[in-house]
Design an enzyme around this catalytic site. Structure first.
Site: not given
Ligand code: CMC
Length: 444
Positions: A272, A311, A367
């Site tokens: 986050h 995201h 971010d």
């Molecule tokens: N790098 C590599 N792979 C990723 C990433 C990433 N940053 N984000 C998602 N994925 C992949 C993930 O491994 C999954 O792949 P698969 O379907 O093969 O298993 C797929 O994309 C879907 O990901 P998810 O984890 O199910 O998606 P989510 O909606 O649960 O997670 C997130 C959203 C923001 C937590 C995630 O994209 C992430 O960890 N990003 C990096 C951390 C980040 O930048 N966070 C800031 C968010 S914006 C500020 C805020 O609002 O806080």
């Protein structure tokens, strides 16, 4: 905005019983409680929906922030984020988010006066911050010191009293920069710099962070405006992890300082608000542009994530990231170019072409670039999520207010599906069979 048509329904055929149910659909949504009438036996609990991490569950009706993740749209109270970032100030935007309308001149002046005149902290807070170790993370200091404010303002417990809520709102928005700056000054071993009420909200923050021996601190107007814009972009983001924490904890009717402490704790995590910090650590680790392809390969192999990408809601370029990218150029004209920018641009270029990221619709989020600006302004990485927390305070309070005034809301209390043991009888300790763990067994 998706408004449901009148009289839309969903027909459910329960294959267990052959019974049919007609369930109303409003705003493209069914009510989870409407499922409870679906039973096999009369004394069944009724059908539940299972939704870990709330990926498909609306927990509230809100009027504050609208996001269309596919189109990359973000609006506060109907106003596009691009217009607010161009025309507004953080304090005006905070007023809008909290009150639902832009203020007129008198309302804005009064609002700014009230925020400006609540920036001081009780002197005991300084002793409290002094107690932290010199290398304590400032988010830990912020969480604790905001929670501690509830002990200074016990009337904050009167959460159904409108005047008291407004007073705590002034205090929270006003004191958050002071707490953040005091935490920073403690980290670097500098005396605390007191608020200067003649400065703007972001100008005063810069003053409290960076004032040295000069009698009066004069903030650089470009950096002052950059902080203001970053704060506008971070002010609210509907039902994210920390807003949900604010509503969830607030639903127990605790005071707003305690609820905000919980929201800041939620923000602290690297998925986050801690992501801007994680981006900078990642860029430092990658080091040079030549290492980018190898890093991307590791991410694709599931060894870590590309921080600042992806995201839950945006499946398009985060509109805030676009604005920040432009803002970065203005800031770098004053501070000099952050050398990590080239690395970030190269990561973005490769990721936006790579099928792994394209297929998963992973784009830069807010971010990805914000940390580069904060670093150029002179802040250490640990402080990045703290600045996010200052900005998000207005959004958290608006979400909390809306929750308190929504007659449909009650204490948040999800259900669970129990897969644990059935009832069994207590076994006295001398009758329990000792089972060594795998490693203990291997050692023998
Ligand atoms: N790098 C590599 N792979 C990723 C990433 C990433 N940053 N984000 C998602 N994925 C992949 C993930 O491994 C999954 O792949 P698969 O379907 O093969 O298993 C797929 O994309 C879907 O990901 P998810 O984890 O199910 O998606 P989510 O909606 O649960 O997670 C997130 C959203 C923001 C937590 C995630 O994209 C992430 O960890 N990003 C990096 C951390 C980040 O930048 N966070 C800031 C968010 S914006 C500020 C805020 O609002 O806080």
């Amino acid at each position: 905005m998706e408004q449901g048509k009148k009289d839309e329904t969903l027909t459910i055929l329960d294959n267990r019983t052959g019974k049919k149910y007609e369930i109303p659909v409003t705003d493209g949504t069914i009510r989870a409680m409407d499922l409870r009438q679906i039973k096999v036996l009369d004394d069944d609990f009724g059908l539940m929906s299972y939704d870990p991490a709330f990926t498909n569950t609306a927990s509230c009706v809100s009027h504050i922030t609208y996001i269309d993740g596919d189109k990359g749209i973000l609006r506060y109270r109907g106003y596009p984020i691009e217009q607010l970032a161009e025309e507004s100030t953080y304090l005006e935007t905070a007023y809008l988010i909290l009150h639902g309308e832009l203020p007129d001149e008198r309302e804005l002046a009064e609002w700014m006066w009230n925020i400006t005149h609540h920036t001081m902290l009780h002197e005991n807070i300084k002793k409290f911050i002094d107690g932290f170790h010199y290398d304590a993370h400032p988010m830990g200091m912020l969480i604790s010191s905001v929670a501690a404010l509830s002990t200074f303002y016990p009337e904050a417990r009167q959460i159904h009293n409108t005047a008291s809520r407004l007073k705590q709102t002034f205090r929270l928005i006003a004191k958050m920069p002071t707490l953040a700056a005091f935490a920073y000054r403690h980290m670097i071993g500098m005396p605390y710099a007191y608020p200067d009420n003649d400065l703007s909200y972001p100008g005063n923050l810069l003053n409290m962070l960076f004032k040295m021996t000069e009698v009066r601190y004069n903030p650089n107007p470009v950096l002052e405006r950059a902080i203001d814009v970053l704060f506008i972009l971070h002010a609210d983001h509907e039902q994210n992890c920390s807003a949900n924490a604010m509503r969830n904890v607030g639903s127990s009717l605790v005071d707003p300082y305690s609820a905000i402490a919980a929201a800041i704790a939620a923000l602290y995590g690297p998925l986050h608000g801690g992501a801007n910090e994680a981006v900078l650590r990642m860029l430092n680790e990658i080091g040079t542009i030549e290492h980018v392809p190898a890093f991307i390969k590791k991410v694709k192999a599931g060894e870590g994530r590309l921080m600042g990408f992806g995201h839950r809601v945006y499946k398009n370029y985060d509109p805030r990231a676009k604005i920040i990218k432009r803002l970065a150029d203005e800031v770098f004209e004053v501070t000099g170019r952050n050398p990590l920018l080239d690395l970030a641009l190269e990561l973005e270029r490769i990721a936006l072409q790579d099928e792994y990221f394209v297929n998963r619709r992973l784009y830069p989020n807010v971010d990805f670039y914000s940390g580069l600006i904060y670093q150029a302004i002179g802040l250490p990485i640990d402080m990045f999520p703290v600045l996010f927390a200052i900005a998000r305070t207005s959004g958290w309070i608006a979400q909390w207010e809306e929750m308190l005034q929504d007659p449909e809301q009650k204490i948040a209390r999800p259900r669970q599906i129990y897969h644990g043991e059935e009832q069994r009888d207590y076994v006295p300790i001398d009758k329990r069979k000792y089972q060594p763990s795998e490693s203990q067994a291997a050692e023998r």
